[in-house]
Design a protein around this motif. Structure first.
Motif, short mmCIF file in Angstrom:
data_model
loop_
_atom_site.label_atom_id
_atom_site.label_comp_id
_atom_site.label_asym_id
_atom_site.label_seq_id
_atom_site.Cartn_x
_atom_site.Cartn_y
_atom_site.Cartn_z
N GLN A 126 40.22 -51.34 6.18
CA GLN A 126 41.17 -50.33 6.52
C GLN A 126 42.12 -50.10 5.10
N GLY A 127 41.99 -49.45 4.50
CA GLY A 127 42.79 -48.79 3.45
C GLY A 127 44.04 -47.91 3.77
N PHE A 128 45.02 -48.51 4.36
CA PHE A 128 46.25 -47.49 4.60
C PHE A 128 47.22 -48.01 3.86
N SER A 129 47.88 -49.23 4.11
CA SER A 129 49.34 -49.35 3.29
C SER A 129 49.14 -49.48 1.72
N GLU A 130 50.31 -49.21 1.19
CA GLU A 130 50.46 -49.08 -0.01
C GLU A 130 51.70 -49.70 -0.64
N PRO A 131 52.04 -50.27 -1.76
CA PRO A 131 53.14 -50.86 -2.13
C PRO A 131 54.63 -50.03 -1.75
N GLY A 132 54.33 -48.64 -1.79
CA GLY A 132 55.44 -47.91 -1.27
C GLY A 132 55.10 -47.05 -0.13
N ALA A 133 54.27 -47.51 0.56
CA ALA A 133 54.16 -47.01 1.99
C ALA A 133 53.50 -48.21 2.99
N GLY A 134 54.79 -48.80 3.61
CA GLY A 134 54.33 -49.70 4.47
C GLY A 134 54.72 -49.24 5.91
N SER A 135 55.86 -49.30 6.25
CA SER A 135 56.44 -48.69 7.66
C SER A 135 56.35 -47.11 7.55
N ASP A 136 56.55 -46.69 6.47
CA ASP A 136 56.60 -45.26 6.24
C ASP A 136 55.16 -44.86 5.65
N LEU A 137 54.18 -44.85 6.56
CA LEU A 137 53.06 -44.70 6.17
C LEU A 137 52.52 -43.26 5.40
N ALA A 138 53.18 -42.42 5.83
CA ALA A 138 53.14 -41.09 5.11
C ALA A 138 53.59 -41.16 3.75
N GLY A 139 54.13 -42.17 3.53
CA GLY A 139 54.40 -41.98 2.10
C GLY A 139 53.33 -42.57 0.98
N VAL A 140 52.00 -42.28 1.45
CA VAL A 140 50.86 -42.74 0.76
C VAL A 140 50.75 -41.99 -0.48
N ARG A 141 50.56 -42.57 -1.77
CA ARG A 141 50.67 -41.87 -3.04
C ARG A 141 49.21 -41.90 -3.71
N SER A 142 48.23 -42.62 -3.37
CA SER A 142 46.78 -42.66 -3.62
C SER A 142 46.33 -41.12 -3.36
N THR A 143 45.48 -40.69 -4.50
CA THR A 143 45.17 -39.23 -4.29
C THR A 143 43.48 -39.13 -4.35
N ALA A 144 43.11 -38.09 -4.02
CA ALA A 144 41.72 -37.75 -4.29
C ALA A 144 41.65 -36.19 -4.42
N ARG A 145 41.03 -35.90 -5.46
CA ARG A 145 40.73 -34.41 -5.79
C ARG A 145 39.22 -34.32 -6.30
N LEU A 146 39.03 -33.18 -5.17
CA LEU A 146 37.56 -32.65 -5.41
C LEU A 146 37.26 -32.02 -6.54
N GLU A 147 35.94 -32.58 -6.97
CA GLU A 147 35.29 -32.04 -8.32
C GLU A 147 34.00 -31.86 -8.25
N ASP A 148 33.38 -30.88 -8.32
CA ASP A 148 31.76 -30.87 -8.33
C ASP A 148 31.35 -31.69 -7.12
#
Lengths: 395, 364
Positions: A126-148
């Protein structure tokens, strides 16, 4: 047992126990009882033997491969499995991803993904937590952009349990910009061998390698590898974590530890007698046993409510808090039971010293340090209390 | 108020530890950096040995507070084992052979450890099963001592053993025939040894004390060590409290530092209160170890301090981890290592349960 089980239930418990004793590798059993982690292949072998027996996913609906058991049977099954030292179910796939797919996934996703979870041909992390998004999970900063027709993922995850053994991962990423940070998130599904994924181990103070950092550098996944609708990832994540919390109390594991503590304490000398006769041991063991007993009754009360179609409220949060604390108290008591040999963590050499020293002494300190994570992960106990205060008490 | 001597010692320890920062030693592996040698260089091996024997002639109250600095610096030293217990016993035993070792102890070349623990004795030498029998040449010892911190680096062992049903204390060279040592690495980065005595023979002159006198000496040695341990714990707690305070101020979640949340503020406030209680507990224990009118008063005061310490060490260690979250459980970050040493201290010279029991027994 605190619950009035029917003769049929008790027979069922015996059947489960007999199956485990006939099928579980003794080495794996000892490993698990000592708080060590089974390898992926050990887990997979066990999961496949459950699959062959038709018991691969008791929590699932029958149409997807579930068992159709009653709530009480499922509880007994979990408990006996844990007591006997069987590897746990692959929770990230089975208890978190699968319920979300069954509810929100496409027919194709259900058809392709669910069977491989049952057999553990696929092992999900499960890839949820991030260095800046622990208890504050909605603070996720990893991105995905749609391309072709592909999502291009960039960012970093942390505390990713068993990422080094998993071959699949589901990740929570930001797919669009929204005013509210809970919006614009999505859950994507991908294979761990996709180019651009790097796994870096995190070694914990018990010297274990269980968690990792996972880096995503222009990782490409087909557009259809998304759960449900783009931007609704937060809703799915909350649904998924709700499933994590109900199983987190680990009633069976605590029951097993309570029993093992008594058994071990009666073999360890203490002054002129044995540890099991020491006043401090009796008092602390009884305190934990009492708390566990009431926790089990609470779990069963909750399960009964679910069985009757009720919707659990903050009880799941309560179970998480109490369950983690009971496990932590047990880990502390273990430390005192093995005395000074608990200081010498992870030294197989202890076994040479004398028959009196129990082999558990090698592991109790590691288990104690590790037990501190229980009040941190899966939503810290602070967050659980916030949820109770807000949703149950309206504060 | 610190005395001039205490201030001076504190400064030299701090200066030494500046050269051996915990962060650097963590990278090298804490276990590889026992700082006993650095304390010897400072001339502290014989701090309490009278000047006539080559020592500094300081008192226990002079040296106890420097353990706070050692704790702050997460220093693994064996100073507690070699100096506070071992060397002190050599001197206090009033035995010529032991006194002959003091010059070497003052230079750090002689290192004696009290083997106070046997499996099942709950750290209390009164429950020792090791036996001593008289031979033509002296004494023959048989038994097993468990997880003796510093035991693998020691040159001499101070061995409690039962002789004719009474406790006695023997001085045994670590290389005496019949002594076997098996090294163990402990989770707090210190090293220890399991020691077996299989017809280990020493001369008659190596009996340091017997009966009441042996019990009194050993108990006092352990109580002194407990007082020093309280000071070390204060240093560890202060350091981990500082780390945690910095962390909650800088770590942001939900758009603000987590230290802005009341639950965190209360957690840190409780840690702070625990720390302050332990400062007092350390003073109570040290003063008792040095000045108590009777052994009973001393033991009760020391156990009162230890009950407080064990509880506070646990609360602070666990709270520091909880406030940090997962990062505190990683091997790379300091907080977890402070937590480990505090966990060890909670049990090393008796658990909180043990000391509560001793306190009650003395009160009745």
């Amino acid at each position: 047992m605190a619950f009035d089980y029917s003769p049929q239930d008790l027979q069922f418990a015996d059947d489960v126990r007999a199956f485990i004793q006939a099928n579980l590798d003794a080495g794996v059993r000892k490993k698990i009882l000592s708080g060590m982690l089974p390898t992926r292949s050990e887990r997979e072998k066990w999961q496949k033997s459950l699959y062959a027996r038709g018991w691969a996913a008791p929590s699932w609906p029958v149409e997807f491969g579930g068992t159709g058991w009653t709530v009480v049977q499922r509880h007994i099954f979990d408990e006996v499995l844990t007591e006997e030292g069987a590897p746990g179910f692959p929770v990230f796939g089975m208890s978190m991803l699968a319920p979300v797919l069954m509810r929100f996934g496409t027919e194709r996703q259900k058809r392709e993904i669910l069977p491989a979870i049952l057999t553990m041909d696929d092992f999900w992390c499960q890839g949820f937590s991030e260095p800046g998004a622990g208890s504050d999970l909605a603070g996720v900063r990893s991105t995905a952009r749609l391309e072709d027709g592909f999502w291009i993922i960039n960012g970093q995850k942390i505390w990713t349990t068993l990422a080094h053994e998993a071959n699949k991962i589901f990740v929570l990423v930001r797919t669009s910009v929204a005013e509210k940070k809970q919006l614009g998130l999505s859950i994507l599904l991908l294979a761990m061998d996709t180019p651009g994924i790097t796994v870096r181990p995190i070694i914990t103070i018990d010297n274990h390698h269980e968690v990792n950092e996972v880096f995503f550098d222009d990782v490409r996944v087909p557009a259809e590898n998304i759960i449900g609708e783009e931007g609704l990832g937060w809703t799915y994540a909350k649904f998924l974590l709700g499933h994590e919390r109900t199983s987190i109390a680990r009633i069976g594991q605590s029951r097993r530890e309570l029993k093992r503590l008594i058994a071990t304490a009666s073999t360890i000398p203490w002054r002129d007698g044995m540890v099991s006769q020491a006043p401090w041991f009796k008092r602390r063991h009884a305190q934990i046993e009492i708390r566990h007993r009431i926790l089990e009754a609470t779990t069963l009360r909750l399960l009964a409510m679910v069985a009757e179609g009720g919707k659990p409220g903050s009880e799941a949060n309560l179970l998480k808090i109490h369950g983690s604390e009971v496990q932590q108290d047990l880990a502390e008591l273990w430390m005192d039971v093995v005395g000074e040999y608990g200081f010498a963590y992870g030294q197989d050499a202890i076994a040479d010293i004398g028959e009196m020293v129990p082999w558990e002494a090698n592991y109790v300190a590691g288990s104690y340090f590790n037990s501190r994570k229980l009040s941190i992960y899966g939503g810290s106990n602070e967050i659980q209390r916030n949820i109770i205060a807000k949703s149950a008490l309206g504060l | 108020m610190q005395t001039e001597t205490q201030t001076m010692l504190s400064h030299s320890i701090s200066a030494m530890l500046d050269k051996h920062q915990p962060s650097d030693r963590l990278r090298e592996g804490l276990a590889a950096t026992n700082l006993w040698g650095a304390l010897v260089e400072l001339g502290l091996a014989g701090a309490e040995i009278p000047e006539a024997f080559g020592g500094l002639g300081l008192s226990f109250t002079d040296i106890a507070p420097m353990f706070e600095d050692l704790g702050r610096g997460l220093a693994t030293t064996c100073y507690l084992e070699f100096a506070v217990m071992g060397t002190w016993l050599l001197h206090a035993s009033d035995n010529l052979v032991a006194h002959g070792l003091l010059a070497g102890a003052a230079t750090g070349d002689t290192r004696a450890v009290l083997t106070f623990s046997e499996f099942g004795s709950a750290g209390d030498p009164a429950f020792a099963r090791t036996s001593a029998t008289a031979t033509a040449a002296g004494w023959s010892l048989n038994g097993a001592k468990s997880v003796v911190v510093g035991g693998s680096l020691a040159t001499h062992l101070l061995v409690p053993a039962m002789q004719d049903g009474k406790l006695a204390l023997f001085l045994v060279p670590a290389d005496a025939p019949g002594v076997t040592r098996h090294s163990l690495q402990l989770y707090d980065a210190s090293s220890a040894a399991d020691i077996t005595l299989d017809n280990a023979c020493v001369a008659a002159s190596h009996l340091l004390a017997r009966g009441e006198q042996a019990s009194a000496l050993i108990t006092l040695a352990l109580d002194r060590a407990r007082a020093a341990l309280c000071h070390e714990a204060v240093g560890l707690m202060a350091a981990v409290h500082d780390l945690t305070l910095d962390y909650v101020k800088s770590r942001k979640q939900f758009g603000q530092p987590i230290g802005a949340f009341q639950t965190m503020q209360h957690r840190l406030a409780t840690m702070f209160m625990d720390l302050e209680l332990c400062r007092s507990a350390a003073d109570v224990a040290t003063s008792a170890a040095q000045h108590s009118a009777t052994p009973q008063q001393r033991m009760q005061a020391v156990s009162a301090a230890m009950v407080t310490l064990c509880q506070c060490a646990r609360n602070i260690g666990q709270s520091a981890v909880q406030a940090h979250g997962g990062i505190a459980l990683t091997r790379e970050y300091q907080a977890g290592h402070y937590f480990k040493r505090l966990t060890m201290i909670e049990r090393y010279l008796g658990t909180g349960d043990d000391h509560l029991e001793r306190y009650i027994a003395l009160a009745s």
